[in-house]
Design an enzyme around this catalytic site. Structure first.
Site, PDB file in Angstrom:
ATOM      1  N   GLU A  11     -10.884  14.865   2.160  1.00  8.19           N
ATOM      2  CA  GLU A  11     -10.640  14.144   0.914  1.00  8.19           C
ATOM      3  C   GLU A  11     -10.373  15.069  -0.270  1.00  8.19           C
ATOM      4  O   GLU A  11     -10.022  14.608  -1.352  1.00  8.19           O
ATOM      5  CB  GLU A  11     -11.828  13.238   0.584  1.00  8.19           C
ATOM      6  CG  GLU A  11     -13.100  13.971   0.203  1.00  8.19           C
ATOM      7  CD  GLU A  11     -14.215  12.997  -0.169  1.00  8.19           C
ATOM      8  OE1 GLU A  11     -14.719  13.128  -1.298  1.00  8.19           O
ATOM      9  OE2 GLU A  11     -14.568  12.130   0.647  1.00  8.19           O
ATOM     10  N   GLU A  22      -6.725  -6.518   9.780  1.00 10.74           N
ATOM     11  CA  GLU A  22      -7.062  -7.926   9.990  1.00 10.74           C
ATOM     12  C   GLU A  22      -5.974  -8.879   9.497  1.00 10.74           C
ATOM     13  O   GLU A  22      -6.000 -10.079   9.817  1.00 10.74           O
ATOM     14  CB  GLU A  22      -8.396  -8.250   9.300  1.00 10.74           C
ATOM     15  CG  GLU A  22      -9.585  -7.618  10.026  1.00 10.74           C
ATOM     16  CD  GLU A  22     -10.898  -7.779   9.291  1.00 10.74           C
ATOM     17  OE1 GLU A  22     -10.877  -8.165   8.106  1.00 10.74           O
ATOM     18  OE2 GLU A  22     -11.957  -7.512   9.898  1.00 10.74           O
TER      19      GLU A  22
END
Length: 273
Positions: free
Chosen positions: A112, A81
């Site tokens: 992960e 953004e």
């Protein structure tokens, strides 16, 4: 004393399946109201980390977010953004997550759990001492994130983190930790809820404050935003109208010709001669 994850602690509520929709919503909202208070308590830590980020960006460095699951997705969202909002290059703020871009939509099993992969992912961007890396993990125990920050420390790269437990391994690894302790989730262990909201708030604060420090906002306006849809063109036109006190038609013409609010305003004196 051993490390205790409040993000994994039992919910303050039980028998959720017996609650009405109204009860569920009211109780979730009650828990959500605790989040900004927890963020407020972490403001001194957030300020220190934001100062580091601002200095690195001003000196030609980049900001990296690295995480897994919800935390990784939130970092990618914030990074993605920045260009449309502030008109900065896409490579200035970079979000990485365990499992790669495909993990944005579908979880990649055990991604992960690798302590080495995070650093490998960072190396693909030729990361250097000019950059800063923020590890994001609600638990503060994600190997992908901790391993990456350890290697950054070894290579004299500034490190921060956003976590939702006190005294976590991640916070102890990061040079500039941010710990926002929101307490047990409404659904036990569902850290996409309060913890995720807290992380989103902190990410917004860091990137927005840093971009303002870089001069990407004037007054209170996004003068460098990308004109990527009609809504933003209309918003930009209004900004130009207000600043220059000209008609909507003239403001729109200037904006589209020069490509940004800042450029349109700067060019106005020349346009009138």
């Amino acid at each position: 004393m051993s490390f205790q994850k409040t993000t994994e602690a039992d919910s303050h509520y039980d028998h959720l399946e017996k609650m009405s929709i109204q009860e569920l919503l009211v109780n979730i909202n009650m828990e959500d109201q605790k989040v900004p208070i927890a963020v407020q308590k972490a403001l001194p830590q957030i300020e220190v980390l934001t100062q580091i980020v601002s200095e690195k960006l001003k000196n030609g460095g980049r900001l990296f977010y690295i995480g897994a699951g919800t935390s990784g997705r939130l970092g990618i969202v914030d990074a993605s953004e920045c260009p449309p909002t502030f008109g900065v290059p896409h490579g200035l703020v970079i979000g990485l997550m365990a499992g790669g871009d495909s993990a944005m939509r579908k979880a990649v099993e055990f991604a992960e759990d690798s302590e080495k992969q995070g650093w490998k992912d960072l190396q693909e961007y030729e990361i250097s001492e000019k950059d800063v890396v923020i590890g994001i993990a609600a638990s503060g125990t994600t190997p992908y994130v901790i391993g990456a920050l350890k290697k950054c420390n070894d290579n004299n790269i500034s490190t921060g983190c956003i976590t939702c437990n006190h005294g976590s391994p991640l916070a102890k690894t990061a040079q500039f930790p941010v710990e926002v302790v929101v307490g047990p989730e409404f659904v036990t262990g569902s850290s996409r809820m309060k913890a995720g909201t807290a992380q989103k708030l902190v990410l917004n604060m860091i990137s927005t404050a840093a971009m303002i420090q870089l001069g990407r906002v004037e007054g209170n306006k996004m003068v460098d935003m990308q004109l990527s849809n009609n809504k933003l063109v209309h918003r930009g036109t209004r900004m130009v109208m207000e600043v220059l006190n000209i008609s909507e038609e003239k403001a729109n013409e200037l904006l589209l010709k020069h490509g940004s609010v800042r450029s349109a305003i700067k060019a106005f004196p020349d346009e009138t001669h």
